[in-house]
Design a protein around this motif. Structure first.
Motif, PDB file in Angstrom:
ATOM      1  N   GLY A 103      -1.023 -11.658  10.404  1.00  0.00           N
ATOM      2  CA  GLY A 103      -1.330 -11.415   8.990  1.00  0.00           C
ATOM      3  C   GLY A 103      -1.832 -10.008   8.745  1.00  0.00           C
ATOM      4  O   GLY A 103      -1.399  -9.319   7.817  1.00  0.00           O
ATOM      5  N   THR A 104      -2.730  -9.552   9.617  1.00  0.00           N
ATOM      6  CA  THR A 104      -3.296  -8.217   9.468  1.00  0.00           C
ATOM      7  C   THR A 104      -2.253  -7.137   9.731  1.00  0.00           C
ATOM      8  O   THR A 104      -2.191  -6.136   9.011  1.00  0.00           O
ATOM      9  N   GLY A 105      -1.433  -7.335  10.758  1.00  0.00           N
ATOM     10  CA  GLY A 105      -0.419  -6.333  11.097  1.00  0.00           C
ATOM     11  C   GLY A 105       0.616  -6.162  10.007  1.00  0.00           C
ATOM     12  O   GLY A 105       0.928  -5.032   9.606  1.00  0.00           O
ATOM     13  N   VAL A 106       1.145  -7.275   9.511  1.00  0.00           N
ATOM     14  CA  VAL A 106       2.163  -7.206   8.454  1.00  0.00           C
ATOM     15  C   VAL A 106       1.565  -6.601   7.186  1.00  0.00           C
ATOM     16  O   VAL A 106       2.157  -5.709   6.572  1.00  0.00           O
ATOM     17  N   GLY A 108      -1.100  -4.688   6.963  1.00  0.00           N
ATOM     18  CA  GLY A 108      -1.456  -3.287   7.216  1.00  0.00           C
ATOM     19  C   GLY A 108      -0.256  -2.373   7.131  1.00  0.00           C
ATOM     20  O   GLY A 108      -0.318  -1.288   6.528  1.00  0.00           O
ATOM     21  N   LEU A 109       0.863  -2.805   7.735  1.00  0.00           N
ATOM     22  CA  LEU A 109       2.100  -2.012   7.618  1.00  0.00           C
ATOM     23  C   LEU A 109       2.541  -1.915   6.159  1.00  0.00           C
ATOM     24  O   LEU A 109       3.001  -0.860   5.708  1.00  0.00           O
ATOM     25  N   GLY A 110       2.393  -3.015   5.435  1.00  0.00           N
ATOM     26  CA  GLY A 110       2.734  -3.005   4.013  1.00  0.00           C
ATOM     27  C   GLY A 110       1.856  -2.052   3.226  1.00  0.00           C
ATOM     28  O   GLY A 110       2.331  -1.337   2.343  1.00  0.00           O
ATOM     29  N   ALA A 111       0.563  -2.010   3.554  1.00  0.00           N
ATOM     30  CA  ALA A 111      -0.353  -1.104   2.858  1.00  0.00           C
ATOM     31  C   ALA A 111       0.028   0.355   3.113  1.00  0.00           C
ATOM     32  O   ALA A 111       0.027   1.176   2.189  1.00  0.00           O
ATOM     33  N   VAL A 112       0.368   0.663   4.367  1.00  0.00           N
ATOM     34  CA  VAL A 112       0.777   2.035   4.686  1.00  0.00           C
ATOM     35  C   VAL A 112       2.089   2.367   3.975  1.00  0.00           C
ATOM     36  O   VAL A 112       2.223   3.426   3.348  1.00  0.00           O
ATOM     37  N   ALA A 113       3.063   1.464   4.058  1.00  0.00           N
ATOM     38  CA  ALA A 113       4.378   1.716   3.444  1.00  0.00           C
ATOM     39  C   ALA A 113       4.266   1.890   1.935  1.00  0.00           C
ATOM     40  O   ALA A 113       4.874   2.808   1.367  1.00  0.00           O
ATOM     41  N   THR A 114       3.493   1.039   1.276  1.00  0.00           N
ATOM     42  CA  THR A 114       3.382   1.142  -0.178  1.00  0.00           C
ATOM     43  C   THR A 114       2.572   2.368  -0.590  1.00  0.00           C
ATOM     44  O   THR A 114       2.827   2.944  -1.648  1.00  0.00           O
ATOM     45  N   SER A 115       1.617   2.785   0.246  1.00  0.00           N
ATOM     46  CA  SER A 115       0.872   4.015  -0.049  1.00  0.00           C
ATOM     47  C   SER A 115       1.787   5.229   0.062  1.00  0.00           C
ATOM     48  O   SER A 115       1.753   6.126  -0.795  1.00  0.00           O
ATOM     49  N   VAL A 116       2.605   5.259   1.097  1.00  0.00           N
ATOM     50  CA  VAL A 116       3.556   6.361   1.266  1.00  0.00           C
ATOM     51  C   VAL A 116       4.554   6.368   0.115  1.00  0.00           C
ATOM     52  O   VAL A 116       4.855   7.422  -0.464  1.00  0.00           O
ATOM     53  N   PHE A 117       5.060   5.185  -0.253  1.00  0.00           N
ATOM     54  CA  PHE A 117       5.998   5.101  -1.371  1.00  0.00           C
ATOM     55  C   PHE A 117       5.356   5.625  -2.648  1.00  0.00           C
ATOM     56  O   PHE A 117       5.983   6.373  -3.409  1.00  0.00           O
ATOM     57  N   GLY A 118       4.111   5.238  -2.910  1.00  0.00           N
ATOM     58  CA  GLY A 118       3.418   5.703  -4.111  1.00  0.00           C
ATOM     59  C   GLY A 118       3.290   7.212  -4.136  1.00  0.00           C
ATOM     60  O   GLY A 118       3.536   7.858  -5.166  1.00  0.00           O
ATOM     61  N   ALA A 119       2.909   7.779  -3.001  1.00  0.00           N
ATOM     62  CA  ALA A 119       2.773   9.238  -2.918  1.00  0.00           C
ATOM     63  C   ALA A 119       4.124   9.925  -3.108  1.00  0.00           C
ATOM     64  O   ALA A 119       4.223  10.935  -3.815  1.00  0.00           O
ATOM     65  N   THR A 158      -6.615  -6.339   3.073  1.00  0.00           N
ATOM     66  CA  THR A 158      -6.252  -6.539   4.482  1.00  0.00           C
ATOM     67  C   THR A 158      -7.467  -6.369   5.391  1.00  0.00           C
ATOM     68  O   THR A 158      -7.696  -7.183   6.295  1.00  0.00           O
ATOM     69  N   VAL A 159      -8.246  -5.325   5.161  1.00  0.00           N
ATOM     70  CA  VAL A 159      -9.456  -5.110   5.966  1.00  0.00           C
ATOM     71  C   VAL A 159     -10.413  -6.282   5.789  1.00  0.00           C
ATOM     72  O   VAL A 159     -10.982  -6.790   6.760  1.00  0.00           O
ATOM     73  N   HIS A 160     -10.574  -6.736   4.551  1.00  0.00           N
ATOM     74  CA  HIS A 160     -11.441  -7.892   4.314  1.00  0.00           C
ATOM     75  C   HIS A 160     -10.922  -9.138   5.028  1.00  0.00           C
ATOM     76  O   HIS A 160     -11.690  -9.882   5.649  1.00  0.00           O
ATOM     77  N   TYR A 161      -9.627  -9.376   4.946  1.00  0.00           N
ATOM     78  CA  TYR A 161      -9.007 -10.534   5.607  1.00  0.00           C
ATOM     79  C   TYR A 161      -9.299 -10.499   7.105  1.00  0.00           C
ATOM     80  O   TYR A 161      -9.714 -11.501   7.696  1.00  0.00           O
ATOM     81  N   TYR A 162      -9.092  -9.356   7.720  1.00  0.00           N
ATOM     82  CA  TYR A 162      -9.322  -9.217   9.159  1.00  0.00           C
ATOM     83  C   TYR A 162     -10.788  -9.491   9.498  1.00  0.00           C
ATOM     84  O   TYR A 162     -11.085 -10.272  10.414  1.00  0.00           O
TER      85      TYR A 162
END
Length: 173
Positions: A103-106, A108-119, A158-162
């Protein structure tokens, strides 16, 4: 507001952040669906032609909207019971615990990908040479601006979930 039946130890801020992350996609999805069904959104004909809408491009636009909404909806699993225990409709896994690192890995990758997409969206929209009316370009930016929040909100949840899931695990002997 979207009702979230969170697990008992999820704080209010995490529920709000999860719902916010899930809703960040709605404006851009509606913008794409509007193009797909032929609603004018203020772009030049050359922009519609480049997207292939109406036509095969409309299917791509609707498909992209559906996929992004599904991924955004999964954020809610980080604050609900189905993010901790596989739901009964998932064959072979139903009732088992969702591995914390999965759950955390998926997410976390989603958070990074969506942050990069936003930028990248901000960079592209500031440097793009799109043809359209002033209100059409404004509408495009307004529809996509909430995506800037998707990554940070997903990251916080995600950080909270972990942390929450790890705190609930017994320490190894």
């Amino acid at each position: 507001m979207l009702k979230v039946n969170a697990v008992p130890d999820v704080p209010r801020w995490a529920r709000i952040a999860a719902v916010g992350a899930a809703l960040t996609n709605v404006p851009s999805a509606l913008w794409r669906v509007a193009i797909a069904v032929g609603v004018p959104v203020g772009l030049a004909q050359s922009e519609y032609d480049q997207m292939g809408a109406p036509g095969f491009g409309s299917l791509v636009l609707v498909g992209l909207s559906l996929v992004s909404e599904v991924f955004a909806f999964l954020t809610l699993g980080l604050v609900q019971s189905w993010g901790e225990t596989w739901p009964r409709w998932v064959p072979y896994l139903r009732g088992r615990r969702v591995p914390i690192l999965l759950g955390t890995g998926v997410a976390g990758l989603g958070a990074v990908a969506t942050s990069v997409f936003g930028a990248l969206f901000v960079y592209t929209s500031l440097n793009a040479d799109m043809e359209g009316s002033a209100w059409g370009i404004w509408l495009l930016n307004v529809a996509y601006a909430p995506l800037l929040l998707w990554g940070p909100l997903l990251g916080a949840v995600t950080v909270h979930y972990y942390r929450r899931r790890m705190a609930a695990c017994p320490a190894p002997a």
